[in-house]
Write an enzyme that holds these catalytic residues in place. Structure first.
Site, short mmCIF file in Angstrom:
data_model
loop_
_atom_site.label_atom_id
_atom_site.label_comp_id
_atom_site.label_asym_id
_atom_site.label_seq_id
_atom_site.Cartn_x
_atom_site.Cartn_y
_atom_site.Cartn_z
N GLU A 1 0.82 -1.22 0.00
CA GLU A 1 0.00 0.00 0.00
C GLU A 1 0.86 1.27 0.00
OE1 GLU A 1 -4.15 -1.54 2.05
OE2 GLU A 1 -2.68 -0.52 3.34
N GLU B 1 -6.76 -7.50 -1.29
CA GLU B 1 -7.32 -7.39 0.05
C GLU B 1 -8.76 -6.92 -0.03
OE1 GLU B 1 -5.26 -4.99 2.90
OE2 GLU B 1 -3.28 -5.73 2.35
#
Length: 666
Positions: free
Chosen positions: A148, A304
């Site tokens: 991320e 995710e």
């Protein structure tokens, strides 16, 4: 179909949070749940390198071996996402600094300056160890680089970043005179005599130079990408045949997905739909289309999502029965070949202990685990979907450079929101059942019947020419307000807005008239509705008014226009229409362009997509509404999720229901 073809299913696996005796149960339950892939090692740096240069991989060897024995593939992280405490203690200069000069300290994660050569040195040293150790391990499937990027520290304003920014500017502009020209530094006495005088746009008395701010967005994205590429260079050298990816984030302004895509072998996204938001699937739809489009329609990975609730919103509602399945299938319907979660087993401590997991705190005798396992079995039953692709007749253009520039300060309105306007235009297509690719403006447009251009404020010469040529050769385009206004340095193109698009659109915008907050204005004509946020004083130069403003200072002046240009047609919307009016306009434009829905007559909350290849075609129907939907099919079709049932000519899709249809071969 390849023997190993399948839709991968699984989640983040963090065994370092648990005693080793739990690991055997993990792999047993993973097989029970249909898990085929896990991501592993994302936050393992401190455990595999507890002291500088002292590596302990023995425990992780056993993790990898356990997963391999269970037949589970690993998307193996480079372990660099969260530096261990010893790094910042030994090298406090790696810690990031905010725009107003505050240093951010360890104690959470991602506490590093993206420009720090020290961080990159230690990170790539670790990656060398990880890659060398597991290069030939049978469980290794894909590399998961970092994690991320830009989630918590998207820009750093420290002295290390300042020096890197100056290097970046000198490489971009060559001379300080060219920098001064690009940044319009004659304004407010900002002219530089040397690159050494240049700083990041730190906290200043008032508006910072807009071109400086824009370049800092570009630079910061590049600095993050250089961290990624430094690790990728090691992985390509050590394991040249193992694909690499990283998990991007949705609506993530700091990271230009289109610029990163060429450096990723497969696109990957983290997306957490909000059970409290009845339109959360619409935001997901835009992001899923970006992921699919960024690499030319290639299948991507949902790396995710949450099995149920998250921990980081103000109100963290659980997913209701069927929502997790529905939203997982939405990703597949829009091109995903992998559906994974954060995380496998719910943590007993730490900042994310209340984040849901595939195995909740209460264990396997839970609704969440049962739904997860049911989905795993369901995805495993249709491996033939993997590898198929989607095609679209509509392209929606968006550009991170324009996004960064659009939302700067000192504009006619600071209420402009690129994400919101993109989503509004995308929604009008989604609810009509029309597929859409989301592309940067430098992509070729041949093959698209319709191109939609929401708030493309910054537009380069070549991109403007490409769009104009597309219409001239017979294309249809719908452009929304405040587009084509500035060049790549945020300098206004003179002579009347929207500059290079004037001829194509057949109009001139003389003046912007942003509307006051909570103010609406009626729009009347061939299209009726209301508008808010923005209006413009439009003079027609060949275009015709489709609708006009109904009152106010611009009453009777064009609000929506249409212009025959060459062999094509250009439409323009000089305001922000309400959802119903924008849907009506979009339907009209796409019908004129010959763009048809996947299935006609669907309710707006029923999503329809198609994935296919030369031999197979799959039609996905997903009911995002709260009640059943009656759907008529164009031909007899079989629902692959209900094997053994007779071919259907119609079906009732329950609330949160999913169908995957194929034409009946008989």
């Amino acid at each position: 179909m390849r023997a190993d073809q399948r839709i991968h299913f699984g989640g983040d696996y963090n065994p370092e949070q648990w005693p080793e005796e739990v690991w055997a149960e993990d792999t047993r339950l993973m097989k029970q749940a249909g898990v085929t892939m896990v991501t592993a090692g994302i936050f393992s740096w401190a455990k595999v390198e507890p002291r500088p240069g002292a590596y302990d991989f023995g425990w992780f060897d056993r993790v990898m071996d356990n997963l391999s024995t269970a037949g589970i593939r690993v998307c193996l992280a480079t372990m660099t996402a969260s530096p261990p405490p010893w790094l910042s203690r030994a090298h406090p200069e790696v810690l990031p600094v905010t725009q107003d000069g505050h240093r951010l300290w360890p104690g959470s994660r991602q506490h590093y300056c993206p420009s720090s050569p020290v961080y990159r040195e230690y990170a790539t040293r670790l990656v060398e160890q990880v890659a060398t150790r597991y290069a030939t391990h049978p469980a290794l499937d894909t590399w998961h680089v970092g994690n991320e990027y830009g989630c918590h520290v998207s820009q750093c304003f420290c002295d290390v970043s300042a020096a890197d920014f100056r290097r970046w500017l000198e490489e971009r502009y060559g001379t300080v005179d060219a920098l001064n020209e690009a940044w319009s530094t004659a304004f407010w006495s900002q002219a530089y005599d040397s690159f050494d005088e240049v700083l990041p746009p730190r906290q200043a008395p008032t508006f910072a130079n807009p071109a400086q701010q824009l370049d800092y967005w570009r630079f910061s994205d590049d600095a993050l990408r250089q961290c990624y590429l430094a690790e990728v260079e090691v992985l390509r050298r050590v394991t040249p045949r193992v694909p690499v990816t990283t998990n991007l984030m949705p609506h993530h302004k700091p990271v230009n997905a289109f610029a990163w895509a060429p450096h990723m072998d497969v696109m990957a996204l983290d997306y957490y739909q909000d059970p409290h938001d009845p339109e959360t699937h619409l935001g997901a739809a835009v992001n899923f289309d970006v992921m699919r489009s960024a690499r030319g329609g290639q299948p991507w990975m949902l790396l995710e999502q949450a099995p149920s609730a998250v921990n980081w919103r103000d109100r963290n509602g659980p997913k209701r029965p069927g929502q997790m399945r529905l939203w997982s299938w939405q990703a597949v319907a829009q091109g995903a070949d992998a559906v994974l979660y954060f995380q496998w087993r719910a943590s007993p401590g730490g900042a994310e202990k209340y984040h849901s997991a595939m195995v909740p705190h209460a264990g396997t005798d839970t609704r969440t685990f049962r739904e997860v396992a049911d989905l795993g079995r369901e995805l495993a039953s249709v491996p033939e979907i993997a590898g198929t692709r989607s095609r679209a007749d509509v392209a929606l253009l968006t550009d991170w450079n324009s996004w960064w520039a659009l939302e700067l300060d000192s504009h006619p309105s600071t209420a402009l929101d690129q994400t919101a306007i993109n989503r509004a235009h995308h929604r009008a297509l989604f609810e009509a059942g029309v597929p859409c690719d989301v592309l940067p403006p430098d992509r070729e447009l041949d093959g698209y019947r319709l191109v939609i251009v929401p708030n493309l404020y910054l537009l380069g010469e070549r991109d403007a020419a490409r769009l104009t040529d597309y219409v001239d050769r017979g294309g249809h385009v719908l452009v929304s307000f405040f587009s084509g206004i500035v060049d790549e340095c945020d300098r206004v193109r003179l002579g009347g807005y929207p500059a290079r698009l004037r001829g194509m659109l057949g109009l001139r915008v003389e003046e912007f008239w942003p509307l006051a907050e909570d103010t609406t204005v009626p729009v009347r004509g061939e299209l009726d509705g209301t508008a808010d946020l923005w209006s413009e004083a439009i003079d027609l130069e060949g275009a015709e008014a489709v609708a006009v403003f109904g009152d106010g200072e611009l009453a009777g002046r064009p609000a929506v226009t249409r212009h025959a240009f060459g062999a094509g047609t250009a439409w323009y919307v000089g305001t922000r229409l309400d959802a119903a009016a924008l849907r009506a306009l979009t339907d009209r434009v796409r019908e004129a362009a010959g763009v048809l829905p996947v299935l006609p007559g669907l309710p707006p909350h029923v999503q329809a997509t198609v994935r296919s290849d030369a031999d197979r075609s799959f039609t996905f129907l997903l009911n995002h509404g709260e009640g059943p939907a009656e759907i008529t099919l164009p031909e007899p079709m079989r629902d692959l999720l209900r094997p053994g049932t007779a071919p259907l000519r119609a079906l009732t899709l329950p609330a949160r229901g999913v169908a995957v249809l194929q034409p009946d071969p008989h």
